[in-house]
Design a protein around this motif. Sequence first.
Motif, PDB file in Angstrom:
ATOM      1  N   SER A  34     -28.348 -47.323  19.593  1.00  0.00           N
ATOM      2  CA  SER A  34     -27.362 -46.436  20.230  1.00  0.00           C
ATOM      3  C   SER A  34     -26.551 -47.214  21.255  1.00  0.00           C
ATOM      4  O   SER A  34     -27.022 -48.201  21.828  1.00  0.00           O
ATOM      5  CB  SER A  34     -28.051 -45.245  20.904  1.00  0.00           C
ATOM      6  OG  SER A  34     -28.870 -45.683  21.974  1.00  0.00           O
ATOM      7  N   GLU A  35     -25.340 -46.774  21.464  1.00  0.00           N
ATOM      8  CA  GLU A  35     -24.462 -47.319  22.502  1.00  0.00           C
ATOM      9  C   GLU A  35     -23.810 -46.160  23.221  1.00  0.00           C
ATOM     10  O   GLU A  35     -23.371 -45.194  22.593  1.00  0.00           O
ATOM     11  CB  GLU A  35     -23.385 -48.235  21.907  1.00  0.00           C
ATOM     12  CG  GLU A  35     -23.902 -49.548  21.380  1.00  0.00           C
ATOM     13  CD  GLU A  35     -24.341 -50.498  22.482  1.00  0.00           C
ATOM     14  OE1 GLU A  35     -23.998 -50.227  23.651  1.00  0.00           O
ATOM     15  OE2 GLU A  35     -25.008 -51.482  22.170  1.00  0.00           O
ATOM     16  N   SER A  36     -23.729 -46.249  24.550  1.00  0.00           N
ATOM     17  CA  SER A  36     -23.164 -45.174  25.362  1.00  0.00           C
ATOM     18  C   SER A  36     -21.789 -45.585  25.882  1.00  0.00           C
ATOM     19  O   SER A  36     -21.597 -46.734  26.301  1.00  0.00           O
ATOM     20  CB  SER A  36     -24.098 -44.860  26.533  1.00  0.00           C
ATOM     21  OG  SER A  36     -23.561 -43.835  27.328  1.00  0.00           O
ATOM     22  N   TYR A  37     -20.834 -44.647  25.880  1.00  0.00           N
ATOM     23  CA  TYR A  37     -19.472 -44.917  26.346  1.00  0.00           C
ATOM     24  C   TYR A  37     -19.029 -43.818  27.305  1.00  0.00           C
ATOM     25  O   TYR A  37     -19.436 -42.652  27.178  1.00  0.00           O
ATOM     26  CB  TYR A  37     -18.499 -45.005  25.175  1.00  0.00           C
ATOM     27  CG  TYR A  37     -18.713 -46.234  24.320  1.00  0.00           C
ATOM     28  CD1 TYR A  37     -18.040 -47.417  24.589  1.00  0.00           C
ATOM     29  CD2 TYR A  37     -19.614 -46.211  23.260  1.00  0.00           C
ATOM     30  CE1 TYR A  37     -18.247 -48.547  23.822  1.00  0.00           C
ATOM     31  CE2 TYR A  37     -19.832 -47.348  22.484  1.00  0.00           C
ATOM     32  CZ  TYR A  37     -19.148 -48.502  22.774  1.00  0.00           C
ATOM     33  OH  TYR A  37     -19.359 -49.633  22.009  1.00  0.00           O
ATOM     34  N   LYS A  38     -18.164 -44.193  28.227  1.00  0.00           N
ATOM     35  CA  LYS A  38     -17.699 -43.244  29.232  1.00  0.00           C
ATOM     36  C   LYS A  38     -16.715 -42.234  28.663  1.00  0.00           C
ATOM     37  O   LYS A  38     -16.594 -41.122  29.176  1.00  0.00           O
ATOM     38  CB  LYS A  38     -17.053 -43.996  30.397  1.00  0.00           C
ATOM     39  CG  LYS A  38     -18.023 -44.858  31.190  1.00  0.00           C
ATOM     40  CD  LYS A  38     -17.306 -45.565  32.331  1.00  0.00           C
ATOM     41  CE  LYS A  38     -18.278 -46.432  33.123  1.00  0.00           C
ATOM     42  NZ  LYS A  38     -17.598 -47.150  34.219  1.00  0.00           N
ATOM     43  N   THR A  39     -15.962 -42.628  27.632  1.00  0.00           N
ATOM     44  CA  THR A  39     -14.968 -41.727  27.053  1.00  0.00           C
ATOM     45  C   THR A  39     -15.212 -41.557  25.565  1.00  0.00           C
ATOM     46  O   THR A  39     -15.772 -42.426  24.894  1.00  0.00           O
ATOM     47  CB  THR A  39     -13.541 -42.269  27.259  1.00  0.00           C
ATOM     48  OG1 THR A  39     -13.387 -43.481  26.512  1.00  0.00           O
ATOM     49  CG2 THR A  39     -13.269 -42.558  28.737  1.00  0.00           C
ATOM     50  N   LYS A  40     -14.738 -40.440  25.053  1.00  0.00           N
ATOM     51  CA  LYS A  40     -14.905 -40.156  23.633  1.00  0.00           C
ATOM     52  C   LYS A  40     -14.078 -41.127  22.794  1.00  0.00           C
ATOM     53  O   LYS A  40     -14.478 -41.503  21.684  1.00  0.00           O
ATOM     54  CB  LYS A  40     -14.483 -38.715  23.348  1.00  0.00           C
ATOM     55  CG  LYS A  40     -14.743 -38.286  21.908  1.00  0.00           C
ATOM     56  CD  LYS A  40     -14.352 -36.829  21.690  1.00  0.00           C
ATOM     57  CE  LYS A  40     -14.616 -36.431  20.238  1.00  0.00           C
ATOM     58  NZ  LYS A  40     -14.212 -35.016  19.982  1.00  0.00           N
ATOM     59  N   THR A  41     -12.919 -41.547  23.312  1.00  0.00           N
ATOM     60  CA  THR A  41     -12.049 -42.465  22.575  1.00  0.00           C
ATOM     61  C   THR A  41     -12.752 -43.790  22.293  1.00  0.00           C
ATOM     62  O   THR A  41     -12.723 -44.306  21.174  1.00  0.00           O
ATOM     63  CB  THR A  41     -10.753 -42.718  23.373  1.00  0.00           C
ATOM     64  OG1 THR A  41     -10.092 -41.473  23.590  1.00  0.00           O
ATOM     65  CG2 THR A  41      -9.828 -43.662  22.620  1.00  0.00           C
TER      66      THR A  41
END
Length: 462
Positions: A34-41
């Motif tokens: 898994s990788e987490s991102y601050k924005t959906k884009t």
Amino acid sequence: MKSYKASVWKLSVNKTTKKPTYLVRWAVDGQRFSESYKTKTLADRFRAKLVRALDKGEPFDTVTGLPDSLRGGKAALSFLDLAVRYVDARWAEASAKQRDSMTDSLATVVPVLVKPGRGRPAPEVLRRALRSYVLPVPRRKRERPEEISAAAKWIEKASLPVAELQEITRAHDLIDALSRRLDGKPAATQTYRRRRAVVFNALEYAVELEYLPSNPLSRVRRKRGKRALQEVDRRVVVNPRQARELLTALTYVGGYDRASGRRLRAFFGCLYYAAMRPGEALGLRRSDCTLPASGWGRIELAETRPTAGKAWTDSGEAHDRRGLKQRSHGEVRTVPIPPPLVRLLREHLEEFGTAKDGRLFSSERGNVIAASSYSRAWKQARELALVPDQVSSVLAFRPYDLRHAGVSQWLNSGVPAPEVAARAGHSVDVLLKIYAKCIDGQEQEMNDRIMQGLGERDEPTD
């Protein structure tokens, strides 16, 4: 190991944090990633790359979970691993100051390219772990305190693959880190440029090793003030009379016997009369000097002893031992020296002799004189030689300002720029950009010359 058994799931939202983050989840050969991102884009963009690789039939790495297109076609290399390998490749040939700069710059950016998650060490602990244990070659096997060991393990697991820098946002993150100090305030322009050069070269090394197709920092365009190469502030430059008074004042520095001040008088004389750098004067040996009983002498500079710190020198001494700055190994710079400096050096040798290795300037114990020691003596000499207004000004504030004064005096005496550059150890281009300044006390003389050229006479005022 690679596998073609991969699946990519839909985005999910992590609402346990203060600000929701978007999670990209996929599996390779039954192992979940898994990788987490601050924005959906950003999350959508990364997921799209995984799906595209899956559609193309690319193999996925079972260790990192990444396809070849996101790993540069090779086994994944973390940004921390790249930093360590780059230091390994450059350490032996780098000077002590370059080693210091390398580890400082890389310790600034390595914590930026990491996976989000809990347990991140405090910034100062993480920086200390990188600067003092993980990056410097001779210090990696040192026993580590518990918090340092934990920080090193965390960064080893959290450091992202170098291939992530193909995302332009990651490159911007690196630039942002280079632009700021540890406390978050803007870094000085010269500090930013120095650090950026190190990181740029490290990424060039990654391109050379084929872990990146191109240097991502080449795509980032940011302006940071003026060039680091700046002119000398003419206010720091003393005239010949002031220089002589400062050198005389040194004989009154150092307590009851004043030996410490007298021991440094010829050292500072070298900075002014021969325009030497402090490190060059510290490396000066008796065999480098031709000191006749009268008239001009000569110095052949071959070595410099810049202050670097014990952590960065091969010898473990605070002062590095190098050839001359911007010169090939073994190259010598010849500097004719005027009678006043010849006399100072002869008097110094008569009273203090040399160190065991032939160096002219040493402490009472024969060691290389510490920058803090000669700076302290210089501060006391300024207080004795200058009037109160000058003491509180920038006039000759640093010992290095004597070198500026010496070069300026040569130029204003009419010595051609190529000859001044050769004696000072600069290119003509650098000389004219930095040192071509009128010295203190010559403004009226210059004004008189201009008036003569205009065919006018400057009338005195009441």
